[in-house]
Write an enzyme that holds these catalytic residues in place. Sequence first.
Site, PDB file in Angstrom:
ATOM      1  CG  ASN A 245      49.572 -26.189   3.301  1.00 57.83           C
ATOM      2  OD1 ASN A 245      50.100 -27.112   2.683  1.00 57.83           O
ATOM      3  ND2 ASN A 245      48.396 -26.307   3.905  1.00 57.83           N
TER       4      ASN A 245
ATOM      5  CG  HIS B 241      39.208 -26.978  -2.101  1.00 55.78           C
ATOM      6  ND1 HIS B 241      38.657 -25.874  -1.488  1.00 55.78           N
ATOM      7  CD2 HIS B 241      38.314 -27.986  -1.948  1.00 55.78           C
ATOM      8  CE1 HIS B 241      37.468 -26.198  -0.994  1.00 55.78           C
ATOM      9  NE2 HIS B 241      37.233 -27.465  -1.258  1.00 55.78           N
TER      10      HIS B 241
ATOM     11  CG  ASP C 268      36.943 -23.805  -3.974  1.00 50.84           C
ATOM     12  OD1 ASP C 268      38.097 -23.387  -3.768  1.00 50.84           O
ATOM     13  OD2 ASP C 268      36.069 -23.842  -3.100  1.00 50.84           O
TER      14      ASP C 268
HETATM   15  C1  GAR Z   1      44.536 -26.126   4.189  1.00 55.59           C
HETATM   16  O1  GAR Z   1      44.058 -27.410   4.491  1.00 55.59           O
HETATM   17  C2  GAR Z   1      44.006 -25.666   2.849  1.00 55.59           C
HETATM   18  O2  GAR Z   1      43.788 -26.702   1.940  1.00 55.59           O
HETATM   19  C3  GAR Z   1      42.691 -25.053   3.251  1.00 55.59           C
HETATM   20  O3  GAR Z   1      42.960 -24.368   4.441  1.00 55.59           O
HETATM   21  C4  GAR Z   1      43.960 -25.100   5.163  1.00 55.59           C
HETATM   22  C5  GAR Z   1      45.003 -24.126   5.648  1.00 55.59           C
HETATM   23  O4  GAR Z   1      45.872 -24.732   6.546  1.00 55.59           O
HETATM   24  N1  GAR Z   1      42.177 -24.161   2.216  1.00 55.59           N
HETATM   25  C6  GAR Z   1      40.890 -24.020   1.977  1.00 55.59           C
HETATM   26  O5  GAR Z   1      40.028 -24.589   2.621  1.00 55.59           O
HETATM   27  C7  GAR Z   1      40.556 -23.089   0.819  1.00 55.59           C
HETATM   28  N2  GAR Z   1      39.198 -23.225   0.420  1.00 55.59           N
HETATM   29  P1  GAR Z   1      47.207 -24.020   6.979  1.00 55.59           P
HETATM   30  O6  GAR Z   1      46.856 -22.564   7.339  1.00 55.59           O
HETATM   31  O7  GAR Z   1      47.700 -24.775   8.173  1.00 55.59           O
HETATM   32  O8  GAR Z   1      48.159 -24.081   5.827  1.00 55.59           O
END
Ligand code: GAR
Length: 190
Positions: free
Chosen positions: A16, A106, A147
């Site tokens: 992200n 989230h 959250d």
């Molecule tokens: C994402 O899917 C985000 O929504 C989630 O972690 C992932 C990170 O992916 N966040 C949570 O679960 C927060 N509670 P990334 O490191 O590839 O961006």
Amino acid sequence: MKPKQIVLLASGSGSNVENIATYFERDPNITIAAVLTNKRDAKVLDRCNRLKINALYFNRQAFSESSCVLNILKSLEPDLIILAGFLWKIPQNLVDAFPKQIINIHPALLPNYGGKGMYGINVHKAVKANKDDETGITIHFVNQNYDEGAIIHQTKTIVLPEDSVEQIAKKVHELEYQHFPRVIEKLLTK
Ligand code: GAR
């Protein structure tokens, strides 16, 4: 006009972070001041090196047992602090210092599948185990509870009975890539 400054906090892969960085690459009005991580070996650090984004590692003490991270954040003068896969609870001093300026993404439709331990693949496993027929993303303001802050944006996707946990994760990530930068842009330009 001075560009808006964003700071991202991430604990893992940072896909992200990369997507947001790419989205704003040619936007003179929004710049990434820094990426902060609580994992010394997080893949997000490799991404930041490649993308030439300032990045910094901090430990638990700097984050919640002293004012180190708070002072670094203050010095960066962020217009928005963005949790992009960041897994520690935000301490009260940070919530108080940046009211309505910290947002989180989230990977589920809150209030479903929120709270401690509910992150990344764990969320998608729970969605699969409950045989839900939809899931999605929630972007929300951050308060002192996991959250629970006010919801800014939600988008849904369909879950098919035959979808694997990995396929659910992929669908959710795609929604994140599509919507997260746009929501950030909107918050910064309104
Ligand atoms: C994402 O899917 C985000 O929504 C989630 O972690 C992932 C990170 O992916 N966040 C949570 O679960 C927060 N509670 P990334 O490191 O590839 O961006």
